[in-house]
Design a protein around this motif. Sequence first.
Motif, PDB file in Angstrom:
ATOM      1  N   GLU A 109       0.791  -1.226   0.000  1.00 36.11           N
ATOM      2  CA  GLU A 109       0.000   0.000   0.000  1.00 36.11           C
ATOM      3  C   GLU A 109       0.832   1.290   0.000  1.00 36.11           C
ATOM      4  O   GLU A 109       0.349   2.319  -0.444  1.00 36.11           O
ATOM      5  CB  GLU A 109      -0.922   0.012   1.228  1.00 36.11           C
ATOM      6  N   VAL A 110       2.049   1.221   0.514  1.00 34.54           N
ATOM      7  CA  VAL A 110       2.837   2.448   0.708  1.00 34.54           C
ATOM      8  C   VAL A 110       4.039   2.528  -0.231  1.00 34.54           C
ATOM      9  O   VAL A 110       4.274   3.550  -0.878  1.00 34.54           O
ATOM     10  CB  VAL A 110       3.305   2.563   2.177  1.00 34.54           C
ATOM     11  N   LEU A 111       4.798   1.458  -0.319  1.00 41.81           N
ATOM     12  CA  LEU A 111       6.057   1.517  -1.049  1.00 41.81           C
ATOM     13  C   LEU A 111       5.940   1.663  -2.569  1.00 41.81           C
ATOM     14  O   LEU A 111       6.772   2.345  -3.177  1.00 41.81           O
ATOM     15  CB  LEU A 111       6.899   0.271  -0.731  1.00 41.81           C
ATOM     16  N   PRO A 112       4.954   1.035  -3.246  1.00 42.46           N
ATOM     17  CA  PRO A 112       4.948   1.120  -4.713  1.00 42.46           C
ATOM     18  C   PRO A 112       5.003   2.536  -5.273  1.00 42.46           C
ATOM     19  O   PRO A 112       5.790   2.821  -6.182  1.00 42.46           O
ATOM     20  CB  PRO A 112       3.651   0.397  -5.096  1.00 42.46           C
ATOM     21  N   SER A 113       4.190   3.448  -4.748  1.00 42.12           N
ATOM     22  CA  SER A 113       4.202   4.812  -5.281  1.00 42.12           C
ATOM     23  C   SER A 113       5.520   5.517  -4.962  1.00 42.12           C
ATOM     24  O   SER A 113       6.021   6.327  -5.749  1.00 42.12           O
ATOM     25  CB  SER A 113       3.028   5.615  -4.714  1.00 42.12           C
ATOM     26  N   ILE A 114       6.102   5.207  -3.811  1.00 42.58           N
ATOM     27  CA  ILE A 114       7.395   5.790  -3.440  1.00 42.58           C
ATOM     28  C   ILE A 114       8.490   5.299  -4.392  1.00 42.58           C
ATOM     29  O   ILE A 114       9.324   6.079  -4.881  1.00 42.58           O
ATOM     30  CB  ILE A 114       7.736   5.444  -1.984  1.00 42.58           C
ATOM     31  N   LEU A 115       8.488   4.004  -4.681  1.00 44.27           N
ATOM     32  CA  LEU A 115       9.498   3.448  -5.567  1.00 44.27           C
ATOM     33  C   LEU A 115       9.297   3.894  -7.011  1.00 44.27           C
ATOM     34  O   LEU A 115      10.270   4.038  -7.764  1.00 44.27           O
ATOM     35  CB  LEU A 115       9.487   1.921  -5.475  1.00 44.27           C
ATOM     36  N   ALA A 116       8.058   4.130  -7.394  1.00 44.08           N
ATOM     37  CA  ALA A 116       7.802   4.621  -8.755  1.00 44.08           C
ATOM     38  C   ALA A 116       8.457   5.982  -8.955  1.00 44.08           C
ATOM     39  O   ALA A 116       9.039   6.264 -10.014  1.00 44.08           O
ATOM     40  CB  ALA A 116       6.304   4.706  -9.009  1.00 44.08           C
ATOM     41  N   GLY A 117       8.381   6.840  -7.945  1.00 42.05           N
ATOM     42  CA  GLY A 117       9.015   8.145  -8.028  1.00 42.05           C
ATOM     43  C   GLY A 117      10.526   8.026  -8.137  1.00 42.05           C
ATOM     44  O   GLY A 117      11.172   8.766  -8.889  1.00 42.05           O
ATOM     45  N   LEU A 118      11.111   7.075  -7.399  1.00 48.00           N
ATOM     46  CA  LEU A 118      12.557   6.871  -7.457  1.00 48.00           C
ATOM     47  C   LEU A 118      12.969   6.322  -8.814  1.00 48.00           C
ATOM     48  O   LEU A 118      14.003   6.735  -9.368  1.00 48.00           O
ATOM     49  CB  LEU A 118      12.977   5.909  -6.345  1.00 48.00           C
ATOM     50  N   GLN A 119      12.182   5.419  -9.368  1.00 51.76           N
ATOM     51  CA  GLN A 119      12.543   4.824 -10.652  1.00 51.76           C
ATOM     52  C   GLN A 119      12.459   5.828 -11.800  1.00 51.76           C
ATOM     53  O   GLN A 119      13.178   5.724 -12.787  1.00 51.76           O
ATOM     54  CB  GLN A 119      11.659   3.611 -10.942  1.00 51.76           C
ATOM     55  N   ARG A 120      11.584   6.815 -11.658  1.00 51.48           N
ATOM     56  CA  ARG A 120      11.537   7.865 -12.680  1.00 51.48           C
ATOM     57  C   ARG A 120      12.843   8.663 -12.689  1.00 51.48           C
ATOM     58  O   ARG A 120      13.300   9.108 -13.737  1.00 51.48           O
ATOM     59  CB  ARG A 120      10.333   8.788 -12.435  1.00 51.48           C
ATOM     60  N   LYS A 121      13.439   8.837 -11.505  1.00 46.76           N
ATOM     61  CA  LYS A 121      14.714   9.553 -11.425  1.00 46.76           C
ATOM     62  C   LYS A 121      15.884   8.673 -11.871  1.00 46.76           C
ATOM     63  O   LYS A 121      16.857   9.166 -12.445  1.00 46.76           O
ATOM     64  CB  LYS A 121      14.967  10.013  -9.981  1.00 46.76           C
ATOM     65  N   HIS A 122      15.785   7.376 -11.583  1.00 46.75           N
ATOM     66  CA  HIS A 122      16.874   6.443 -11.891  1.00 46.75           C
ATOM     67  C   HIS A 122      16.291   5.224 -12.609  1.00 46.75           C
ATOM     68  O   HIS A 122      16.025   4.189 -11.988  1.00 46.75           O
ATOM     69  CB  HIS A 122      17.589   6.012 -10.609  1.00 46.75           C
ATOM     70  N   PRO A 123      16.081   5.331 -13.931  1.00 49.96           N
ATOM     71  CA  PRO A 123      15.433   4.239 -14.680  1.00 49.96           C
ATOM     72  C   PRO A 123      16.206   2.926 -14.642  1.00 49.96           C
ATOM     73  O   PRO A 123      15.630   1.874 -14.922  1.00 49.96           O
ATOM     74  CB  PRO A 123      15.377   4.800 -16.116  1.00 49.96           C
ATOM     75  N   GLY A 124      17.484   2.968 -14.293  1.00 48.16           N
ATOM     76  CA  GLY A 124      18.264   1.746 -14.248  1.00 48.16           C
ATOM     77  C   GLY A 124      18.048   0.905 -13.009  1.00 48.16           C
ATOM     78  O   GLY A 124      18.566  -0.209 -12.914  1.00 48.16           O
ATOM     79  N   LEU A 125      17.278   1.401 -12.067  1.00 40.13           N
ATOM     80  CA  LEU A 125      17.011   0.648 -10.843  1.00 40.13           C
ATOM     81  C   LEU A 125      15.897  -0.373 -11.056  1.00 40.13           C
ATOM     82  O   LEU A 125      14.904  -0.112 -11.741  1.00 40.13           O
ATOM     83  CB  LEU A 125      16.616   1.593  -9.709  1.00 40.13           C
ATOM     84  N   ALA A 126      16.048  -1.528 -10.446  1.00 43.16           N
ATOM     85  CA  ALA A 126      14.994  -2.549 -10.392  1.00 43.16           C
ATOM     86  C   ALA A 126      14.804  -2.942  -8.931  1.00 43.16           C
ATOM     87  O   ALA A 126      15.750  -2.882  -8.135  1.00 43.16           O
ATOM     88  CB  ALA A 126      15.385  -3.767 -11.224  1.00 43.16           C
ATOM     89  N   PHE A 127      13.586  -3.328  -8.583  1.00 39.57           N
ATOM     90  CA  PHE A 127      13.278  -3.598  -7.178  1.00 39.57           C
ATOM     91  C   PHE A 127      12.685  -4.990  -7.011  1.00 39.57           C
ATOM     92  O   PHE A 127      11.882  -5.439  -7.830  1.00 39.57           O
ATOM     93  CB  PHE A 127      12.286  -2.563  -6.638  1.00 39.57           C
ATOM     94  N   GLU A 128      13.109  -5.654  -5.954  1.00 39.40           N
ATOM     95  CA  GLU A 128      12.492  -6.892  -5.504  1.00 39.40           C
ATOM     96  C   GLU A 128      11.833  -6.600  -4.164  1.00 39.40           C
ATOM     97  O   GLU A 128      12.500  -6.136  -3.236  1.00 39.40           O
ATOM     98  CB  GLU A 128      13.534  -7.997  -5.336  1.00 39.40           C
ATOM     99  N   LEU A 129      10.527  -6.854  -4.073  1.00 44.12           N
ATOM    100  CA  LEU A 129       9.794  -6.614  -2.833  1.00 44.12           C
ATOM    101  C   LEU A 129       9.509  -7.951  -2.154  1.00 44.12           C
ATOM    102  O   LEU A 129       8.817  -8.799  -2.711  1.00 44.12           O
ATOM    103  CB  LEU A 129       8.485  -5.874  -3.111  1.00 44.12           C
ATOM    104  N   SER A 130      10.041  -8.124  -0.966  1.00 47.35           N
ATOM    105  CA  SER A 130       9.767  -9.311  -0.167  1.00 47.35           C
ATOM    106  C   SER A 130       8.796  -8.903   0.935  1.00 47.35           C
ATOM    107  O   SER A 130       9.188  -8.267   1.918  1.00 47.35           O
ATOM    108  CB  SER A 130      11.060  -9.857   0.433  1.00 47.35           C
TER     109      SER A 130
END
Length: 302
Positions: A109-130
């Motif tokens: 509920e919280v992290l996806p929108s936060i990580l989307a903002g980060l990925q827009r700044k750094h498109p080379g990042l990929a995330f694994e959510l456990s």
Amino acid sequence: MNLDPLDWESQRAFLAVLREGSLSAAARVMGVAQPTVRRRLDALERSIGVALFTRSPSGLTPTDAARDLRAHAEAMAAAADAFARAASADTGAASGTVRITASDVVGAEVLPSILAGLQRKHPGLAFELSLTNRNEDLLRHEADIAVRMAQPTQAALVATRVGTVELGFFARADYLKRHGTPKRLDDLARFALIGPDRETGVLRWFRDLGIDLKRSMFSCRTDNQIAQLGAIRAGLGIGVCQKALAARDPRLVPVLPRAFSHGLDTWVSMHEDLRRMGRVRVTFAHLVAALSAYYGKAAPGA
């Protein structure tokens, strides 16, 4: 015993079968054919001279030897995953894979929108959510970053407190219109409650707060916090919810806000050795800033 210490593929097959319960499911997870998993498992059993599984109507049942070996296989898998993440990009670059562990609710509920903002700044990042309520071990590199409602105590971890998650009882307004609103905590027993199924730790937590709730009192029972949140949103009854999440849904209203309100400190942590990894350092800083803003904005009186 004649086990080749480098035969990771056989051990990976063992762990996949242990986790999934069948050869076919393990093959799907590994992306190989079922006979390949069978051959690797047979080779491992021959190497150590011990049977690892017995067949049962529900699939493959692990033997005591398999259960004893599980922790070692899990540690090897975590190390292999950490190696792959470390090799996924240049050390100093803000690119590559970052593995983040968090609770079900925070992760969904919280992290996806936060990580989307980060990925827009750094498109080379990929995330694994456990997403798990189990504290994954950062010291063994099961994850790069953890978002937890408990302060880490290990000296090798870097941790930053980002705020307090405020909890309260909530229900849909139309549910309360049909059934009335409890006036005291003792009244809760007369209402449809949403709560845990087998997670006795939650019940102990309620009792520690002076609220004597029993499993039999919940008309909707699940240990999955996302399912509990969905049940509250659907109008199945009264349940505990993060105030910041309840504020997103105008249909939800607080129940007994003066009688029950509880806060959990939230921490973002990582192993100190990862500070030199650009992708982890950038992600850590972004999470700290974004979660501090999120929980600060949701704080009472803010």
